[in-house]
Motif scaffolding. Sequence first.
Motif, PDB file in Angstrom:
ATOM      1  N   TRP A  60       0.815  -1.221   0.000  1.00 21.72           N
ATOM      2  CA  TRP A  60       0.000   0.000   0.000  1.00 21.72           C
ATOM      3  C   TRP A  60       0.845   1.266   0.000  1.00 21.72           C
ATOM      4  CZ3 TRP A  60      -4.482  -0.642  -1.870  1.00 21.72           C
ATOM      5  CH2 TRP A  60      -5.204  -1.813  -1.639  1.00 21.72           C
ATOM      6  N   THR A  61       2.161   1.136   0.186  1.00 21.83           N
ATOM      7  CA  THR A  61       3.029   2.316   0.104  1.00 21.83           C
ATOM      8  C   THR A  61       3.431   2.621  -1.334  1.00 21.83           C
ATOM      9  OG1 THR A  61       5.101   1.079   0.407  1.00 21.83           O
ATOM     10  CG2 THR A  61       3.954   1.846   2.406  1.00 21.83           C
ATOM     11  N   ASP A  62       3.066   1.729  -2.256  1.00 19.47           N
ATOM     12  CA  ASP A  62       3.418   1.916  -3.661  1.00 19.47           C
ATOM     13  C   ASP A  62       2.165   1.852  -4.528  1.00 19.47           C
ATOM     14  OD1 ASP A  62       4.797   2.254  -6.012  1.00 19.47           O
ATOM     15  OD2 ASP A  62       5.809   0.304  -5.961  1.00 19.47           O
ATOM     16  N   VAL A  63       1.375   2.903  -4.457  1.00 20.47           N
ATOM     17  CA  VAL A  63       0.186   3.051  -5.296  1.00 20.47           C
ATOM     18  C   VAL A  63       0.481   4.216  -6.230  1.00 20.47           C
ATOM     19  CG1 VAL A  63      -2.281   3.564  -5.345  1.00 20.47           C
ATOM     20  CG2 VAL A  63      -1.330   2.186  -3.481  1.00 20.47           C
ATOM     21  N   ARG A  64       0.232   4.020  -7.523  1.00 19.40           N
ATOM     22  CA  ARG A  64       0.576   5.052  -8.508  1.00 19.40           C
ATOM     23  C   ARG A  64      -0.623   5.375  -9.384  1.00 19.40           C
ATOM     24  NH1 ARG A  64       6.287   2.349 -10.550  1.00 19.40           N
ATOM     25  NH2 ARG A  64       6.972   1.754  -8.461  1.00 19.40           N
ATOM     26  N   TRP A  65      -0.620   6.586  -9.887  1.00 17.64           N
ATOM     27  CA  TRP A  65      -1.651   7.032 -10.804  1.00 17.64           C
ATOM     28  C   TRP A  65      -0.998   7.304 -12.145  1.00 17.64           C
ATOM     29  CZ3 TRP A  65      -1.675   7.588  -5.697  1.00 17.64           C
ATOM     30  CH2 TRP A  65      -2.869   7.372  -5.018  1.00 17.64           C
ATOM     31  N   SER A  66      -1.665   6.908 -13.209  1.00 19.26           N
ATOM     32  CA  SER A  66      -1.144   7.102 -14.555  1.00 19.26           C
ATOM     33  C   SER A  66      -2.156   7.882 -15.373  1.00 19.26           C
ATOM     34  CB  SER A  66      -0.883   5.747 -15.220  1.00 19.26           C
ATOM     35  OG  SER A  66      -0.519   5.929 -16.571  1.00 19.26           O
ATOM     36  N   ASP A  67      -1.640   8.778 -16.191  1.00 23.47           N
ATOM     37  CA  ASP A  67      -2.536   9.523 -17.075  1.00 23.47           C
ATOM     38  C   ASP A  67      -2.659   8.841 -18.428  1.00 23.47           C
ATOM     39  OD1 ASP A  67      -0.099  10.064 -18.234  1.00 23.47           O
ATOM     40  OD2 ASP A  67      -0.341  12.224 -18.253  1.00 23.47           O
ATOM     41  N   GLY A  68      -2.265   7.595 -18.472  1.00 20.52           N
ATOM     42  CA  GLY A  68      -2.409   6.835 -19.701  1.00 20.52           C
ATOM     43  C   GLY A  68      -1.160   6.896 -20.554  1.00 20.52           C
ATOM     44  N   GLY A  69      -1.326   6.531 -21.764  1.00 23.84           N
ATOM     45  CA  GLY A  69      -0.216   6.461 -22.693  1.00 23.84           C
ATOM     46  C   GLY A  69      -0.597   5.536 -23.832  1.00 23.84           C
ATOM     47  N   PHE A  70       0.385   5.004 -24.484  1.00 21.64           N
ATOM     48  CA  PHE A  70       0.145   4.164 -25.644  1.00 21.64           C
ATOM     49  C   PHE A  70      -0.627   2.895 -25.287  1.00 21.64           C
ATOM     50  CE2 PHE A  70       1.517   0.765 -28.569  1.00 21.64           C
ATOM     51  CZ  PHE A  70       0.985   1.280 -29.728  1.00 21.64           C
ATOM     52  N   LEU A  71      -0.206   2.188 -24.239  1.00 16.44           N
ATOM     53  CA  LEU A  71      -0.851   0.922 -23.878  1.00 16.44           C
ATOM     54  C   LEU A  71      -2.107   1.104 -23.050  1.00 16.44           C
ATOM     55  CD1 LEU A  71       2.298  -1.222 -23.037  1.00 16.44           C
ATOM     56  CD2 LEU A  71       0.915  -1.278 -25.105  1.00 16.44           C
ATOM     57  N   PHE A  72      -2.131   2.130 -22.199  1.00 14.94           N
ATOM     58  CA  PHE A  72      -3.269   2.382 -21.327  1.00 14.94           C
ATOM     59  C   PHE A  72      -3.735   3.812 -21.560  1.00 14.94           C
ATOM     60  CE2 PHE A  72      -0.628  -0.787 -19.180  1.00 14.94           C
ATOM     61  CZ  PHE A  72      -1.549  -1.809 -19.022  1.00 14.94           C
ATOM     62  N   PRO A  73      -4.675   4.015 -22.481  1.00 25.22           N
ATOM     63  CA  PRO A  73      -5.039   5.371 -22.873  1.00 25.22           C
ATOM     64  C   PRO A  73      -5.830   6.151 -21.833  1.00 25.22           C
ATOM     65  CG  PRO A  73      -6.424   3.783 -23.988  1.00 25.22           C
ATOM     66  CD  PRO A  73      -5.391   3.003 -23.244  1.00 25.22           C
ATOM     67  N   ASP A  74      -6.327   5.495 -20.790  1.00 25.98           N
ATOM     68  CA  ASP A  74      -7.152   6.177 -19.802  1.00 25.98           C
ATOM     69  C   ASP A  74      -6.396   6.365 -18.499  1.00 25.98           C
ATOM     70  OD1 ASP A  74      -9.437   6.161 -21.498  1.00 25.98           O
ATOM     71  OD2 ASP A  74      -9.729   4.044 -21.009  1.00 25.98           O
ATOM     72  N   TYR A  75      -6.938   7.234 -17.659  1.00 24.24           N
ATOM     73  CA  TYR A  75      -6.396   7.366 -16.315  1.00 24.24           C
ATOM     74  C   TYR A  75      -6.566   6.036 -15.612  1.00 24.24           C
ATOM     75  CZ  TYR A  75      -6.184  12.416 -16.837  1.00 24.24           C
ATOM     76  OH  TYR A  75      -5.884  13.674 -17.249  1.00 24.24           O
ATOM     77  N   SER A  76      -5.572   5.673 -14.813  1.00 24.49           N
ATOM     78  CA  SER A  76      -5.661   4.417 -14.082  1.00 24.49           C
ATOM     79  C   SER A  76      -4.939   4.550 -12.749  1.00 24.49           C
ATOM     80  CB  SER A  76      -5.059   3.267 -14.898  1.00 24.49           C
ATOM     81  OG  SER A  76      -3.679   3.491 -15.121  1.00 24.49           O
ATOM     82  N   ILE A  77      -5.228   3.604 -11.885  1.00 22.03           N
ATOM     83  CA  ILE A  77      -4.533   3.493 -10.618  1.00 22.03           C
ATOM     84  C   ILE A  77      -3.842   2.143 -10.628  1.00 22.03           C
ATOM     85  CG2 ILE A  77      -6.553   2.574  -9.389  1.00 22.03           C
ATOM     86  CD1 ILE A  77      -5.565   4.285  -6.956  1.00 22.03           C
ATOM     87  N   GLU A  78      -2.607   2.116 -10.137  1.00 26.98           N
ATOM     88  CA  GLU A  78      -1.803   0.906 -10.210  1.00 26.98           C
ATOM     89  C   GLU A  78      -1.360   0.507  -8.813  1.00 26.98           C
ATOM     90  OE1 GLU A  78       1.081   2.651 -12.715  1.00 26.98           O
ATOM     91  OE2 GLU A  78      -0.245   2.646 -14.438  1.00 26.98           O
ATOM     92  N   VAL A  79      -1.472  -0.776  -8.514  1.00 26.56           N
ATOM     93  CA  VAL A  79      -1.017  -1.312  -7.241  1.00 26.56           C
ATOM     94  C   VAL A  79       0.037  -2.376  -7.504  1.00 26.56           C
ATOM     95  CG1 VAL A  79      -3.102  -0.776  -5.929  1.00 26.56           C
ATOM     96  CG2 VAL A  79      -2.942  -2.944  -7.125  1.00 26.56           C
ATOM     97  N   TYR A  80       0.912  -2.555  -6.536  1.00 26.39           N
ATOM     98  CA  TYR A  80       2.055  -3.454  -6.660  1.00 26.39           C
ATOM     99  C   TYR A  80       2.122  -4.336  -5.430  1.00 26.39           C
ATOM    100  CZ  TYR A  80       3.342  -0.157 -10.291  1.00 26.39           C
ATOM    101  OH  TYR A  80       3.322   0.631 -11.408  1.00 26.39           O
ATOM    102  N   GLY A  81       2.796  -5.468  -5.579  1.00 27.84           N
ATOM    103  CA  GLY A  81       2.935  -6.336  -4.426  1.00 27.84           C
ATOM    104  C   GLY A  81       3.819  -7.528  -4.688  1.00 27.84           C
ATOM    105  N   THR A  82       3.735  -8.474  -3.759  1.00 32.51           N
ATOM    106  CA  THR A  82       4.524  -9.697  -3.825  1.00 32.51           C
ATOM    107  C   THR A  82       3.589 -10.899  -3.723  1.00 32.51           C
ATOM    108  OG1 THR A  82       4.861  -9.657  -1.425  1.00 32.51           O
ATOM    109  CG2 THR A  82       6.565  -8.614  -2.780  1.00 32.51           C
TER     110      THR A  82
END
Length: 122
Positions: A60-82
């Motif tokens: 939960w300390t590594d949550v990111r927001w993306s404004d999109g791009g070539f592969l993901f054209p929409d705003y998204s939220i990204e979570v990471y883990g093990t």
Amino acid sequence: MNLTKRPEQKVTASSSKKVVQKSEEEIKKEQIAFLKEHEQEIVDYVRAQNSKIESVQIDWTDVRWSDGGFLFPDYSIEVYGTVNHIEDSGWSASMPINDDDSIDLKKISIFNHITIGEEILE
């Protein structure tokens, strides 16, 4: 993927007495709270990707927001883990953010391979 900050945005919600505006920071806190409420759905989705996955941990300390791009054209939220409590394992999942700033869990996707060390979990 270019991860940049979503443009400053204020959401206006009206009630019978006053108008409430939410800052970008408030919206992000609400989005993380929503994901934490639905943590089991994320865990179940990641576990379903491979039968070798016994447990899923979300960082939960590594949550990111993306404004999109070539592969993901929409705003998204990204979570990471093990996985399986292995420190050098990793996975990342992306969920689109709707126009009303809600998160669409029905469109969750793994956008990198699930790995242990440098090896792809197969």
